[in-house]
Design a protein around this motif. Sequence first.
Motif, PDB file in Angstrom:
ATOM      1  N   THR A  96     -10.343  -7.411  -1.291  1.00  0.00           N
ATOM      2  CA  THR A  96     -10.441  -6.146  -0.409  1.00  0.00           C
ATOM      3  C   THR A  96      -8.823  -5.416  -0.319  1.00  0.00           C
ATOM      4  O   THR A  96      -9.070  -4.148  -0.515  1.00  0.00           O
ATOM      5  CB  THR A  96     -10.451  -6.764   1.099  1.00  0.00           C
ATOM      6  OG1 THR A  96     -11.576  -7.478   1.351  1.00  0.00           O
ATOM      7  CG2 THR A  96     -10.205  -5.448   2.150  1.00  0.00           C
TER       8      THR A  96
ATOM      9  N   ILE B   9       0.822  -1.220   0.000  1.00  0.00           N
ATOM     10  CA  ILE B   9      -0.031  -0.050   0.007  1.00  0.00           C
ATOM     11  C   ILE B   9       0.715   1.146   0.020  1.00  0.00           C
ATOM     12  O   ILE B   9       0.700   2.020  -0.706  1.00  0.00           O
ATOM     13  CB  ILE B   9      -0.905  -0.077   1.110  1.00  0.00           C
ATOM     14  CG1 ILE B   9      -1.926  -0.955   1.124  1.00  0.00           C
ATOM     15  CG2 ILE B   9      -1.418   1.352   1.348  1.00  0.00           C
ATOM     16  CD1 ILE B   9      -3.105  -0.724  -0.040  1.00  0.00           C
TER      17      ILE B   9
ATOM     18  N   ALA C  76      -7.040   0.781  -5.099  1.00  0.00           N
ATOM     19  CA  ALA C  76      -7.816   1.609  -5.987  1.00  0.00           C
ATOM     20  C   ALA C  76      -7.944   2.934  -5.379  1.00  0.00           C
ATOM     21  O   ALA C  76      -8.154   3.980  -6.207  1.00  0.00           O
ATOM     22  CB  ALA C  76      -9.085   0.928  -6.542  1.00  0.00           C
ATOM     23  N   ARG C  77      -8.064   3.101  -4.173  1.00  0.00           N
ATOM     24  CA  ARG C  77      -8.374   4.193  -3.439  1.00  0.00           C
ATOM     25  C   ARG C  77      -7.210   4.886  -3.334  1.00  0.00           C
ATOM     26  O   ARG C  77      -7.222   6.222  -3.159  1.00  0.00           O
ATOM     27  CB  ARG C  77      -9.035   3.984  -2.249  1.00  0.00           C
ATOM     28  CG  ARG C  77     -10.387   3.391  -2.048  1.00  0.00           C
ATOM     29  CD  ARG C  77     -10.910   3.449  -0.647  1.00  0.00           C
ATOM     30  NE  ARG C  77     -10.173   2.680   0.310  1.00  0.00           N
ATOM     31  CZ  ARG C  77     -10.746   1.441   0.495  1.00  0.00           C
ATOM     32  NH1 ARG C  77     -11.816   0.956   0.109  1.00  0.00           N
ATOM     33  NH2 ARG C  77     -10.199   0.766   1.642  1.00  0.00           N
ATOM     34  N   ILE C  78      -5.969   4.350  -3.552  1.00  0.00           N
ATOM     35  CA  ILE C  78      -4.832   5.033  -3.315  1.00  0.00           C
ATOM     36  C   ILE C  78      -4.201   5.561  -4.876  1.00  0.00           C
ATOM     37  O   ILE C  78      -3.694   6.604  -5.052  1.00  0.00           O
ATOM     38  CB  ILE C  78      -3.749   4.213  -2.879  1.00  0.00           C
ATOM     39  CG1 ILE C  78      -4.116   4.067  -1.504  1.00  0.00           C
ATOM     40  CG2 ILE C  78      -2.401   4.904  -2.626  1.00  0.00           C
ATOM     41  CD1 ILE C  78      -3.491   2.956  -0.367  1.00  0.00           C
TER      42      ILE C  78
ATOM     43  N   ARG D  17      -9.411  -3.301  -3.596  1.00  0.00           N
ATOM     44  CA  ARG D  17      -9.924  -2.067  -3.407  1.00  0.00           C
ATOM     45  C   ARG D  17      -9.381  -0.915  -2.840  1.00  0.00           C
ATOM     46  O   ARG D  17      -9.420   0.175  -2.985  1.00  0.00           O
ATOM     47  CB  ARG D  17     -11.495  -2.278  -2.944  1.00  0.00           C
ATOM     48  CG  ARG D  17     -12.429  -3.088  -3.538  1.00  0.00           C
ATOM     49  CD  ARG D  17     -13.810  -3.245  -2.692  1.00  0.00           C
ATOM     50  NE  ARG D  17     -13.731  -3.853  -1.490  1.00  0.00           N
ATOM     51  CZ  ARG D  17     -13.938  -5.379  -1.333  1.00  0.00           C
ATOM     52  NH1 ARG D  17     -14.239  -5.973  -2.549  1.00  0.00           N
ATOM     53  NH2 ARG D  17     -13.803  -5.661  -0.348  1.00  0.00           N
ATOM     54  N   ARG D  18      -8.542  -1.455  -1.713  1.00  0.00           N
ATOM     55  CA  ARG D  18      -7.690  -0.543  -0.912  1.00  0.00           C
ATOM     56  C   ARG D  18      -6.591  -0.050  -1.850  1.00  0.00           C
ATOM     57  O   ARG D  18      -6.450   1.268  -1.866  1.00  0.00           O
ATOM     58  CB  ARG D  18      -6.889  -1.117   0.224  1.00  0.00           C
ATOM     59  CG  ARG D  18      -7.806  -1.522   1.480  1.00  0.00           C
ATOM     60  CD  ARG D  18      -7.028  -2.154   2.404  1.00  0.00           C
ATOM     61  NE  ARG D  18      -6.008  -1.303   2.921  1.00  0.00           N
ATOM     62  CZ  ARG D  18      -5.098  -1.453   3.645  1.00  0.00           C
ATOM     63  NH1 ARG D  18      -4.820  -2.804   4.058  1.00  0.00           N
ATOM     64  NH2 ARG D  18      -4.018  -0.827   4.096  1.00  0.00           N
TER      65      ARG D  18
ATOM     66  N   TRP E 295       2.087   1.623  -3.619  1.00  0.00           N
ATOM     67  CA  TRP E 295       1.258   2.006  -4.444  1.00  0.00           C
ATOM     68  C   TRP E 295       1.032   3.756  -4.292  1.00  0.00           C
ATOM     69  O   TRP E 295       0.697   4.413  -5.210  1.00  0.00           O
ATOM     70  CB  TRP E 295      -0.057   1.512  -4.363  1.00  0.00           C
ATOM     71  CG  TRP E 295      -0.001  -0.045  -5.031  1.00  0.00           C
ATOM     72  CD1 TRP E 295       0.539  -0.381  -6.107  1.00  0.00           C
ATOM     73  CD2 TRP E 295      -0.299  -1.391  -4.582  1.00  0.00           C
ATOM     74  NE1 TRP E 295       0.784  -1.532  -6.491  1.00  0.00           N
ATOM     75  CE2 TRP E 295      -0.067  -2.164  -5.553  1.00  0.00           C
ATOM     76  CE3 TRP E 295      -1.060  -1.724  -3.303  1.00  0.00           C
ATOM     77  CZ2 TRP E 295      -0.437  -3.564  -5.366  1.00  0.00           C
ATOM     78  CZ3 TRP E 295      -1.456  -2.997  -3.273  1.00  0.00           C
ATOM     79  CH2 TRP E 295      -1.307  -3.875  -4.241  1.00  0.00           C
ATOM     80  N   ALA E 296       0.983   4.094  -3.202  1.00  0.00           N
ATOM     81  CA  ALA E 296       0.842   5.598  -2.640  1.00  0.00           C
ATOM     82  C   ALA E 296       1.757   6.445  -3.465  1.00  0.00           C
ATOM     83  O   ALA E 296       1.485   7.665  -3.717  1.00  0.00           O
ATOM     84  CB  ALA E 296       0.853   5.680  -1.150  1.00  0.00           C
TER      85      ALA E 296
END
Length: 482
Positions: free
Chosen positions: A167, A150, A173-175, A170-171, A153-154
């Motif tokens: 799950t 994560i 995709a929000r980043i 989806r996390r 990806w940020a």
Amino acid sequence: MDVCVETSAIIAVDLDGTLTPTDTLYESAVCLLRNNPANLLALPFWLLQGKAVLKSKIADRACLDVTTLPYNRHLIEWLQQQRAAGRKIVLTSATDRRLAQAVADHVGLFDVVLASDGTTNNKGVHKRAALDARYGAEGYDYAGNSAADIAVWAGARQAIVVNASATLARRAARIAPVAKIFPPQAITLTHWRRVFRLHQWLKNLLLFVPLLAAHQAGNVGALATLVLAFFAFSLCASAVYVANDILDLESDRKHPRKRLRPFASAAVPIKLGALLGPSLAAASMMLGTMVGSAFTRWLLFYFVLTCAYSLWLKRIALVDCLTLAALYTLRIVAGAAAVAISLSFWLLAFSIFIFLSLAFVKRYAELRVQASAGSGWAHGRGYAVSDVQFLQMLGVAASYAAVLVLALYLHGDTVATLYVQPELIWFAVPLMLFWVSWVWMKAHRGEMHDDPIVFAAKDRASLAVAALIALCFVLADHGIGG
């Protein structure tokens, strides 16, 4: 899933769980255990110095063959297409740099390798910092698979999600925009059945042999005790199979059929096996104590001997087959201990010879497979392919010795006192002669399963012979007119 957004010229790819579905740290630790179990005592001290140091120390001592690792074929094919389109591919991993470089050299796709160096553990924020320093923030797309990614990806322009849960996708995709998803392989009931080797539980029916031989099949209390003993032995066997499959990863991956086993193919993670094995062993011992102390001692001895076999004895030619024969016979001994029945010399002698023959069949069949694959040696075993005829000779001799023991037993006075018409049991002798000859003929033709017990359970001729031999004993016990 594909998203039509501007792409970076750089694709950074994680190693563990992404490029390969397995974890190279666990794989290396297995190599360490297999090569010298004493090294495991040093692991806590290395870990206290940091994960980067731990990985470096393990890499110093473990010789992981990266050519045998399972790789994500679909991801590699996609990366090849991207590289052909002019994109630069970077392998960025938390594993030690030497191991990561060996993987990169083997796969042949990567322009740059960024990995742990013995000081910095190249994971999460450290991985992002290394990528940002080299390519700039959002100057790369990143392919990863875990929650630790994560943070990477940020800082990426796009996320490529590999072998991750919905799950986590989806996390991600929000980043960052998700450019592509490579879905994970689900662990199915078939995988778990193969992990537990449920078909191998058939071997533990040998626990009931002493009760049948003593003509006490109608003893309900003894039968109930043996059912409990059966599950204790089965759980113990499954625990050892899990450990054996993990220790045999490299050998299994070089085998045409065994490479598809759950741990070898990475369909089931090694870390799950590391938890499952001890849990099964503990449950087995708990059931064993419910059966009785005498049985528990034999169960513990069986466990220790199987562990010795997995770690060491299976690599010693001939000793491995003798050990396998002993492990089969131990089931009979443990069954007798569970219900306090004395074993006869004849039963023990017959079991040793017949199971030694089946152990030689197993090795013979494996060497035949290795020969067809063009290998000169059986990896992880003490045999050369050229030993195949010698093993055949030993195995045939052992099988005929078993039949001879059976014939001598039937000639004794004990049989006359136990059976109404003991002469009917003599039909079992030619039936056994046929069966052992049949097994070796099938092995000679290359039609033998890796495990002769599994072969016998599925082979019509073997099942017919077993039924006829059982009929001989039943008729001898009750008499034709009984």
